[in-house]
Design a protein around this motif. Structure first.
Motif, PDB file in Angstrom:
ATOM      1  N   PRO A 144      -3.278   3.831 -11.549  1.00 46.83           N
ATOM      2  CA  PRO A 144      -4.416   4.362 -12.308  1.00 46.83           C
ATOM      3  C   PRO A 144      -4.193   4.301 -13.818  1.00 46.83           C
ATOM      4  O   PRO A 144      -5.150   4.089 -14.574  1.00 46.83           O
ATOM      5  CB  PRO A 144      -4.529   5.803 -11.810  1.00 46.83           C
ATOM      6  N   GLU A 145      -2.966   4.458 -14.261  1.00 47.83           N
ATOM      7  CA  GLU A 145      -2.681   4.425 -15.701  1.00 47.83           C
ATOM      8  C   GLU A 145      -2.797   3.014 -16.295  1.00 47.83           C
ATOM      9  O   GLU A 145      -2.701   2.845 -17.511  1.00 47.83           O
ATOM     10  CB  GLU A 145      -1.303   5.007 -16.011  1.00 47.83           C
ATOM     11  N   ASP A 146      -3.007   2.006 -15.455  1.00 48.79           N
ATOM     12  CA  ASP A 146      -3.267   0.651 -15.955  1.00 48.79           C
ATOM     13  C   ASP A 146      -4.745   0.470 -16.319  1.00 48.79           C
ATOM     14  O   ASP A 146      -5.121  -0.574 -16.860  1.00 48.79           O
ATOM     15  CB  ASP A 146      -2.876  -0.400 -14.914  1.00 48.79           C
ATOM     16  N   THR A 147      -5.564   1.458 -16.018  1.00 41.80           N
ATOM     17  CA  THR A 147      -6.991   1.374 -16.337  1.00 41.80           C
ATOM     18  C   THR A 147      -7.196   1.233 -17.840  1.00 41.80           C
ATOM     19  O   THR A 147      -6.684   2.038 -18.631  1.00 41.80           O
ATOM     20  CB  THR A 147      -7.728   2.623 -15.835  1.00 41.80           C
ATOM     21  N   TRP A 182      -1.547 -10.584 -24.105  1.00 43.65           N
ATOM     22  CA  TRP A 182      -2.494  -9.656 -23.489  1.00 43.65           C
ATOM     23  C   TRP A 182      -2.227  -8.271 -24.051  1.00 43.65           C
ATOM     24  O   TRP A 182      -1.064  -7.847 -24.151  1.00 43.65           O
ATOM     25  CB  TRP A 182      -2.343  -9.626 -21.972  1.00 43.65           C
ATOM     26  N   PHE A 183      -3.300  -7.596 -24.409  1.00 47.14           N
ATOM     27  CA  PHE A 183      -3.252  -6.231 -24.912  1.00 47.14           C
ATOM     28  C   PHE A 183      -4.237  -5.410 -24.093  1.00 47.14           C
ATOM     29  O   PHE A 183      -5.084  -5.966 -23.391  1.00 47.14           O
ATOM     30  CB  PHE A 183      -3.644  -6.188 -26.395  1.00 47.14           C
ATOM     31  N   ARG A 184      -4.130  -4.091 -24.172  1.00 47.72           N
ATOM     32  CA  ARG A 184      -5.085  -3.239 -23.465  1.00 47.72           C
ATOM     33  C   ARG A 184      -5.361  -1.986 -24.275  1.00 47.72           C
ATOM     34  O   ARG A 184      -4.540  -1.549 -25.082  1.00 47.72           O
ATOM     35  CB  ARG A 184      -4.573  -2.875 -22.070  1.00 47.72           C
ATOM     36  N   GLN A 185      -6.534  -1.427 -24.022  1.00 44.86           N
ATOM     37  CA  GLN A 185      -6.919  -0.183 -24.686  1.00 44.86           C
ATOM     38  C   GLN A 185      -7.590   0.717 -23.679  1.00 44.86           C
ATOM     39  O   GLN A 185      -8.654   0.386 -23.139  1.00 44.86           O
ATOM     40  CB  GLN A 185      -7.839  -0.438 -25.873  1.00 44.86           C
ATOM     41  N   ALA A 186      -6.972   1.858 -23.432  1.00 46.21           N
ATOM     42  CA  ALA A 186      -7.528   2.858 -22.537  1.00 46.21           C
ATOM     43  C   ALA A 186      -8.415   3.815 -23.335  1.00 46.21           C
ATOM     44  O   ALA A 186      -8.241   3.947 -24.552  1.00 46.21           O
ATOM     45  CB  ALA A 186      -6.404   3.626 -21.855  1.00 46.21           C
ATOM     46  N   PRO A 187      -9.349   4.488 -22.664  1.00 47.43           N
ATOM     47  CA  PRO A 187     -10.230   5.416 -23.371  1.00 47.43           C
ATOM     48  C   PRO A 187      -9.445   6.473 -24.140  1.00 47.43           C
ATOM     49  O   PRO A 187      -8.534   7.103 -23.601  1.00 47.43           O
ATOM     50  CB  PRO A 187     -11.041   6.060 -22.243  1.00 47.43           C
ATOM     51  N   GLY A 188      -9.781   6.639 -25.413  1.00 48.76           N
ATOM     52  CA  GLY A 188      -9.133   7.650 -26.234  1.00 48.76           C
ATOM     53  C   GLY A 188      -7.746   7.297 -26.707  1.00 48.76           C
ATOM     54  O   GLY A 188      -7.069   8.131 -27.333  1.00 48.76           O
ATOM     55  N   LYS A 189      -7.309   6.073 -26.425  1.00 54.94           N
ATOM     56  CA  LYS A 189      -5.959   5.664 -26.826  1.00 54.94           C
ATOM     57  C   LYS A 189      -6.031   4.426 -27.716  1.00 54.94           C
ATOM     58  O   LYS A 189      -7.025   3.708 -27.737  1.00 54.94           O
ATOM     59  CB  LYS A 189      -5.099   5.378 -25.596  1.00 54.94           C
TER      60      LYS A 189
END
Length: 118
Positions: free
Chosen positions: A88-91, A36-43
């Motif tokens: 919230p930082e998991d968004t 599992w990977f994630r991408q937050a806005p602008g990151k």
């Protein structure tokens, strides 16, 4: 070849839980390492967790250790990410990915949005 479809994302309050699911096609699912990977806005996209092809070995990014659990069911061609105590930082958009044991993550799902409100 593997096709991946994620589900289970949504909006949740801080401290809540979500369970992401990833359905994989193909008869060789049990030979793939899943992640599992994630991408937050602008990151940039970042690694969250991986699980070995047998499920015996798991790895996590430090920020989710003790809160997230990756698991898989090879009989059902499924991989899961149980997310507890969400912050919230998991968004982010969360992606399921697959790789052969000696390869790179080159199979990706379309992603599922997770939003954690404060």
């Amino acid at each position: 070849q593997v096709q991946l479809v994620e589900s289970g994302g949504g909006l949740v309050q801080a401290g809540g839980s979500l369970r992401l699911s990833c359905a994989a096609s193909g008869r060789t699912f049990s030979t793939y390492v899943m992640g599992w990977f994630r991408q937050a806005p602008g990151k940039e996209r970042e690694f969250v967790a991986t699980i070995s092809n047998t499920g015996a070995v798991t790895r996590y990014i430090d920020s989710v250790k003790g809160r997230f659990t990756i698991s898989r069911d090879n009989a059902k061609n499924m991989v899961y990410l149980q997310m507890n105590s969400l912050k919230p930082e998991d968004t982010a958009v969360y992606y399921c990915a697959a790789r052969r044991t000696d390869g790179i993550f080159d199979y990706w799902g379309q992603g599922t949005q997770v939003t954690v409100s404060s």
